[in-house]
Design an enzyme around this catalytic site. Sequence first.
Site, PDB file in Angstrom:
ATOM      1  N   ASP A  50      35.990  37.664  49.205  1.00  0.00           N
ATOM      2  CA  ASP A  50      34.696  38.059  48.666  1.00  0.00           C
ATOM      3  C   ASP A  50      34.857  39.149  47.609  1.00  0.00           C
ATOM      4  OD1 ASP A  50      33.939  36.391  50.712  1.00  0.00           O
ATOM      5  OD2 ASP A  50      33.500  38.028  52.092  1.00  0.00           O
ATOM      6  N   THR A  76      41.014  30.561  54.678  1.00  0.00           N
ATOM      7  CA  THR A  76      42.396  30.498  54.197  1.00  0.00           C
ATOM      8  C   THR A  76      42.870  31.852  53.681  1.00  0.00           C
ATOM      9  OG1 THR A  76      41.440  29.756  52.119  1.00  0.00           O
ATOM     10  CG2 THR A  76      42.391  28.054  53.536  1.00  0.00           C
ATOM     11  N   GLU A  97      38.170  27.573  52.787  1.00  0.00           N
ATOM     12  CA  GLU A  97      37.488  28.461  53.738  1.00  0.00           C
ATOM     13  C   GLU A  97      38.421  28.831  54.882  1.00  0.00           C
ATOM     14  OE1 GLU A  97      34.926  30.223  52.676  1.00  0.00           O
ATOM     15  OE2 GLU A  97      33.548  28.532  52.589  1.00  0.00           O
ATOM     16  N   SER A 137      27.733  41.658  51.370  1.00  0.00           N
ATOM     17  CA  SER A 137      28.531  42.841  51.724  1.00  0.00           C
ATOM     18  C   SER A 137      29.530  43.201  50.639  1.00  0.00           C
ATOM     19  CB  SER A 137      29.251  42.675  53.057  1.00  0.00           C
ATOM     20  OG  SER A 137      29.344  41.376  53.455  1.00  0.00           O
TER      21      SER A 137
HETATM   22  C1  GLA Z   1      34.029  35.539  55.107  1.00  0.00           C
HETATM   23  C2  GLA Z   1      35.078  36.584  54.814  1.00  0.00           C
HETATM   24  C3  GLA Z   1      36.106  36.071  53.810  1.00  0.00           C
HETATM   25  C4  GLA Z   1      36.655  34.711  54.204  1.00  0.00           C
HETATM   26  C5  GLA Z   1      35.521  33.769  54.570  1.00  0.00           C
HETATM   27  C6  GLA Z   1      36.008  32.459  55.133  1.00  0.00           C
HETATM   28  O1  GLA Z   1      33.242  35.303  53.980  1.00  0.00           O
HETATM   29  O2  GLA Z   1      34.459  37.747  54.324  1.00  0.00           O
HETATM   30  O3  GLA Z   1      37.142  37.022  53.677  1.00  0.00           O
HETATM   31  O4  GLA Z   1      37.579  34.835  55.245  1.00  0.00           O
HETATM   32  O5  GLA Z   1      34.638  34.347  55.533  1.00  0.00           O
HETATM   33  O6  GLA Z   1      36.656  31.726  54.146  1.00  0.00           O
END
Ligand code: GLA
Length: 357
Positions: A167, A31, A29, A122
């Site tokens: 994501d 990262t 997370e 999203s």
């Molecule tokens: C959100 C962002 C991702 C990532 C996470 C943390 O979900 O959309 O790109 O940075 O937070 O790991």
Amino acid sequence: MSERRTSGSPGRRERAAAFGPGRVNLIGEHTDYNEGLALPFAITEGVTVRAAATGEPRIEALAVDLGEEDAFDLANPSRSARGWRAFVHGSVAELASAGVELTGARIEIAGTVPQGAGLSSSAALEVALCLALIALSGAEPPERRSLARLCSRVESQWVGARTGLLDQLASLFGEPDAALRIDFRSLEIEPVPLGLGGWRLVTLDSGERHANAESGYNERRAECARAAEALGIASLRDADLSMVSALPSPLAERVRHVIAENERVDLTVAALRDGDLAEVGRLLDASHASLRDLYEVSTPAVENAVATLRQAGAAGARVMGGGFGGHVLGLMPPGTAAPAGAHEVRSGPGAHLIEDF
Ligand code: GLA
């Protein structure tokens, strides 16, 4: 492959539909924007976009679950669109600037991922919108890493959240029964079998909505950039613990989280390959402690949800996604009952067109 296309659109369709899954990040997370490692999987829930050509140079959009509508000229997407509308305007604008000759359409958006839950509704929305609009226009879809970047621009430039690629890559490359080890420096993606046996991954709502654009997400990102600059390295992927003492607080804590979280991704991959789910649970707990104490993205509501999962017997539980609310993740051993309101998440296929609708 280039994202630009100059040719016409011989394969235009009357109708097209696409599904974009949400994602759960097992571990790794905060990262992605540090060129690090993560281990997400696409989930079976997601967003479906159905598009029908209208012959008018306009987009008419209906968010079915919200009962809300929008309409705008294809040539004139608006920077002031907010909420779900910002994703539609942004996708149209970014596809057009990538050279896709869009067709006027009426689109319907329906989803099964709760918004603001940290399950990436999203990315599911951006990816489904783009795939449906590209298919309707008859353009050749861009290579999926390029499409992930395009979708990420929708979020950073139209929605206002400077998220990484986690994501979008999870949604586009997901596979059933697998998590994806993603290296955000090389963008290499390796499927890792998600053999859970009788164990279950569940999410539990902390009751607090989160929105990356408004939370401390952008601030964390900026802190990492400042830390890398202070250390004279291109990204925190190049940081090691010997450098940390040179940094002031809270930058030192942020960097310590990133270094250890990258290591935990590979330890989790190894534990999954060994079928050692108890070890995966311990790694989830260690990730949570680091995100709470060093990265400071937990909240009292998140802590409550994590405690509820642990009391129910979770082998590990942690804050997920950007943090600052949303759903938390727990790993339930065989024979334990997930707490009331928990929701089992399963890995599912990546984004795809739906042909029979
Ligand atoms: C959100 C962002 C991702 C990532 C996470 C943390 O979900 O959309 O790109 O940075 O937070 O790991």
